[in-house]
Design a protein around this motif. Sequence first.
Motif, PDB file in Angstrom:
ATOM      1  N   ARG A 287       0.823  -1.209   0.000  1.00 30.72           N
ATOM      2  CA  ARG A 287       0.000   0.000   0.000  1.00 30.72           C
ATOM      3  C   ARG A 287       0.858   1.261   0.000  1.00 30.72           C
ATOM      4  NH1 ARG A 287      -2.917  -2.393   5.141  1.00 30.72           N
ATOM      5  NH2 ARG A 287      -0.707  -2.835   5.423  1.00 30.72           N
ATOM      6  N   SER A 288       1.929   1.241   0.825  1.00 30.43           N
ATOM      7  CA  SER A 288       2.747   2.454   0.949  1.00 30.43           C
ATOM      8  C   SER A 288       3.978   2.439   0.044  1.00 30.43           C
ATOM      9  CB  SER A 288       3.211   2.614   2.400  1.00 30.43           C
ATOM     10  OG  SER A 288       4.075   1.542   2.751  1.00 30.43           O
ATOM     11  N   GLY A 289       4.393   1.242  -0.407  1.00 27.38           N
ATOM     12  CA  GLY A 289       5.618   1.141  -1.201  1.00 27.38           C
ATOM     13  C   GLY A 289       6.868   1.115  -0.339  1.00 27.38           C
ATOM     14  N   GLN A 290       6.677   1.048   0.986  1.00 29.13           N
ATOM     15  CA  GLN A 290       7.818   1.121   1.911  1.00 29.13           C
ATOM     16  C   GLN A 290       8.444  -0.259   2.130  1.00 29.13           C
ATOM     17  OE1 GLN A 290       9.097   4.071   3.382  1.00 29.13           O
ATOM     18  NE2 GLN A 290       7.737   4.858   1.802  1.00 29.13           N
ATOM     19  N   ASN A 291       9.770  -0.248   2.320  1.00 29.69           N
ATOM     20  CA  ASN A 291      10.522  -1.445   2.702  1.00 29.69           C
ATOM     21  C   ASN A 291      10.420  -1.564   4.223  1.00 29.69           C
ATOM     22  OD1 ASN A 291      14.074  -2.341   2.476  1.00 29.69           O
ATOM     23  ND2 ASN A 291      12.294  -3.564   2.969  1.00 29.69           N
ATOM     24  N   VAL A 292       9.642  -2.543   4.726  1.00 31.05           N
ATOM     25  CA  VAL A 292       9.362  -2.599   6.162  1.00 31.05           C
ATOM     26  C   VAL A 292      10.352  -3.468   6.943  1.00 31.05           C
ATOM     27  CG1 VAL A 292       6.934  -1.996   6.008  1.00 31.05           C
ATOM     28  CG2 VAL A 292       7.593  -4.379   5.744  1.00 31.05           C
ATOM     29  N   GLN A 293      10.992  -4.440   6.262  1.00 34.25           N
ATOM     30  CA  GLN A 293      12.017  -5.262   6.913  1.00 34.25           C
ATOM     31  C   GLN A 293      13.063  -5.649   5.887  1.00 34.25           C
ATOM     32  OE1 GLN A 293       9.047  -7.933   8.902  1.00 34.25           O
ATOM     33  NE2 GLN A 293      10.688  -8.276  10.367  1.00 34.25           N
ATOM     34  N   SER A 294      14.313  -5.798   6.349  1.00 31.70           N
ATOM     35  CA  SER A 294      15.387  -6.179   5.432  1.00 31.70           C
ATOM     36  C   SER A 294      16.331  -7.152   6.126  1.00 31.70           C
ATOM     37  CB  SER A 294      16.152  -4.926   4.994  1.00 31.70           C
ATOM     38  OG  SER A 294      17.042  -5.245   3.951  1.00 31.70           O
ATOM     39  N   PHE A 295      16.767  -8.181   5.393  1.00 31.74           N
ATOM     40  CA  PHE A 295      17.648  -9.209   5.951  1.00 31.74           C
ATOM     41  C   PHE A 295      18.833  -9.394   5.013  1.00 31.74           C
ATOM     42  CE2 PHE A 295      13.281 -10.034   7.132  1.00 31.74           C
ATOM     43  CZ  PHE A 295      13.346 -10.208   8.512  1.00 31.74           C
ATOM     44  N   GLU A 296      20.028  -9.380   5.586  1.00 32.89           N
ATOM     45  CA  GLU A 296      21.238  -9.479   4.768  1.00 32.89           C
ATOM     46  C   GLU A 296      22.242 -10.421   5.428  1.00 32.89           C
ATOM     47  OE1 GLU A 296      24.308  -6.447   2.416  1.00 32.89           O
ATOM     48  OE2 GLU A 296      22.923  -5.657   3.881  1.00 32.89           O
ATOM     49  N   THR A 297      21.986 -11.734   5.331  1.00 31.80           N
ATOM     50  CA  THR A 297      22.914 -12.691   5.948  1.00 31.80           C
ATOM     51  C   THR A 297      23.525 -13.641   4.920  1.00 31.80           C
ATOM     52  OG1 THR A 297      21.130 -14.246   6.467  1.00 31.80           O
ATOM     53  CG2 THR A 297      21.675 -12.637   8.161  1.00 31.80           C
ATOM     54  N   HIS A 298      23.015 -13.650   3.699  1.00 27.81           N
ATOM     55  CA  HIS A 298      23.596 -14.514   2.659  1.00 27.81           C
ATOM     56  C   HIS A 298      24.942 -13.948   2.192  1.00 27.81           C
ATOM     57  CE1 HIS A 298      20.774 -17.714   1.800  1.00 27.81           C
ATOM     58  NE2 HIS A 298      19.761 -16.870   1.868  1.00 27.81           N
ATOM     59  N   ASP A 299      25.780 -14.844   1.654  1.00 23.40           N
ATOM     60  CA  ASP A 299      27.104 -14.433   1.165  1.00 23.40           C
ATOM     61  C   ASP A 299      27.130 -14.249  -0.344  1.00 23.40           C
ATOM     62  OD1 ASP A 299      28.119 -14.651   3.766  1.00 23.40           O
ATOM     63  OD2 ASP A 299      28.411 -16.815   3.511  1.00 23.40           O
ATOM     64  N   SER A 300      25.990 -14.488  -1.004  1.00 27.10           N
ATOM     65  CA  SER A 300      25.943 -14.341  -2.457  1.00 27.10           C
ATOM     66  C   SER A 300      24.508 -14.024  -2.885  1.00 27.10           C
ATOM     67  CB  SER A 300      26.449 -15.620  -3.130  1.00 27.10           C
ATOM     68  OG  SER A 300      26.644 -15.406  -4.514  1.00 27.10           O
ATOM     69  N   ASP A 301      24.283 -13.951  -4.209  1.00 29.96           N
ATOM     70  CA  ASP A 301      22.965 -13.595  -4.751  1.00 29.96           C
ATOM     71  C   ASP A 301      21.856 -14.463  -4.160  1.00 29.96           C
ATOM     72  OD1 ASP A 301      24.799 -12.366  -6.359  1.00 29.96           O
ATOM     73  OD2 ASP A 301      24.018 -13.127  -8.257  1.00 29.96           O
ATOM     74  N   ILE A 302      20.710 -13.841  -3.875  1.00 28.83           N
ATOM     75  CA  ILE A 302      19.517 -14.589  -3.472  1.00 28.83           C
ATOM     76  C   ILE A 302      18.700 -14.862  -4.728  1.00 28.83           C
ATOM     77  CG2 ILE A 302      17.368 -14.517  -2.156  1.00 28.83           C
ATOM     78  CD1 ILE A 302      18.811 -12.796  -0.079  1.00 28.83           C
ATOM     79  N   ASN A 303      18.563 -16.143  -5.071  1.00 28.14           N
ATOM     80  CA  ASN A 303      17.893 -16.528  -6.313  1.00 28.14           C
ATOM     81  C   ASN A 303      16.393 -16.702  -6.166  1.00 28.14           C
ATOM     82  OD1 ASN A 303      20.336 -16.643  -7.754  1.00 28.14           O
ATOM     83  ND2 ASN A 303      20.740 -18.708  -6.991  1.00 28.14           N
ATOM     84  N   CYS A 304      15.940 -16.988  -4.935  1.00 29.02           N
ATOM     85  CA  CYS A 304      14.517 -17.272  -4.744  1.00 29.02           C
ATOM     86  C   CYS A 304      14.111 -16.964  -3.304  1.00 29.02           C
ATOM     87  CB  CYS A 304      14.230 -18.746  -5.063  1.00 29.02           C
ATOM     88  SG  CYS A 304      12.496 -19.213  -4.926  1.00 29.02           S
ATOM     89  N   VAL A 305      12.910 -16.445  -3.136  1.00 25.20           N
ATOM     90  CA  VAL A 305      12.324 -16.252  -1.800  1.00 25.20           C
ATOM     91  C   VAL A 305      10.920 -16.844  -1.806  1.00 25.20           C
ATOM     92  CG1 VAL A 305      13.616 -14.231  -1.003  1.00 25.20           C
ATOM     93  CG2 VAL A 305      11.656 -13.902  -2.516  1.00 25.20           C
TER      94      VAL A 305
END
Length: 395
Positions: free
Chosen positions: A269-287
């Motif tokens: 609705r707002s377009g806002q990024n509400v949470q972010s996670f950065e623990t991988h060591d390379s590209d994330i291919n799928c969520v």
Amino acid sequence: MCDQTFLAITFGPCDNCSSTGPLMNIYIKSEATNYCSFCVEIMASEGLQKGESLATLKSESDGLKKKLDEERAKLHDVELHQVAEKVEMVNALSIKTRRVLKGHGNKVLCMDWCKDKRRLVSSSQDGKVIVWDAFTLNKEHAVTMPCTWVMACAYAPSGCAIACGGLDNKCSVYPLSLDKNENLASKKKSVAMHTNYLSGCSFTNSDMQLLTSSGDGTCALWDVESGQLLQSFHGHTADVLSLDLAPSETGNTFVSGGCDKKANVWDMRSGQNVQSFETHDSDINCVKYYPSGDAFASASDDATCRLYDLRADREVAIYQKDSIIFGASSVDFSLSGRLLFAGYNDYTINVWDVLKGSRVSVLFGHENRVSTVRVSPDGTALGSASWDNTLRIWA
């Protein structure tokens, strides 16, 4: 995901200084502009307070990040596998290949199930999009796209339309009819337009809205009927490779993952990024969201899959083995959420116990890397797409 990532460098006159050279595509108040690197540096430096510099701001940002990590660590009281110690082990699985779908002339890049639990759509590097009957193996519809590398496809919730796109930077919607001889290409509707390749698409809970992710580093929400952009989502600093909508019908969030190693949760609705996670060591291919919507899993080129709990705001499990050295390309949960199916670049599909973090089975059959795994809507079958030009149905 280096084999499937395309870097499009725009070359031309800068919108600010008019000098010709390589340009960076940036957004200012949701307006797309092309600036040269020098103008981007100047713009970033404008409005700095006295005594401030980019270096001091970066240092301050790193300090705040460290504080956030410390606060998260205080809440980190116990590991998921420790809580699950008393839970019974998963019984031995006897999953086999039940169907092999042949018809594509090149790598199959994506697939999606129809809500009727019977039909599925697949897209390929050969430029074809095929609608299959998974029971009879019949091809019900076939569309030839104007480009190769059709990297994304999705079935509409009603089962009456499909969406697909790839290197054409667009997402096109094709209505399906009962007349199998009808020319679908004549009914094509171009809905979404990005400035780089389309990496993923998904209908929201109706046929009227479409969510897309792209190599231009953005995600976007579109109105299917008018083709109008309803909301854009900026926050990734590199190609976005995957997205998944929250499973609740009233859910207004989705998660995206990309080449910046980040998984971001967004409010539609707002377009806002509400949470972010950065623990991988390379590209994330799928969520992929957990069935309850309280967590999501990710698959990465670092050869791991990870589980993130949205309420705890942190990573709660890593699915890995020393013997697995190839990247994970796709993940999906069983209907109960107890099993996690993960497709890998070593041609296998590994089945993980979500609670205990252990591997319970390995599925062999594909002869090239597995690009997509998708559990059917009723949970009775698993569909997989591969670079060996085939799809397989497992049960």
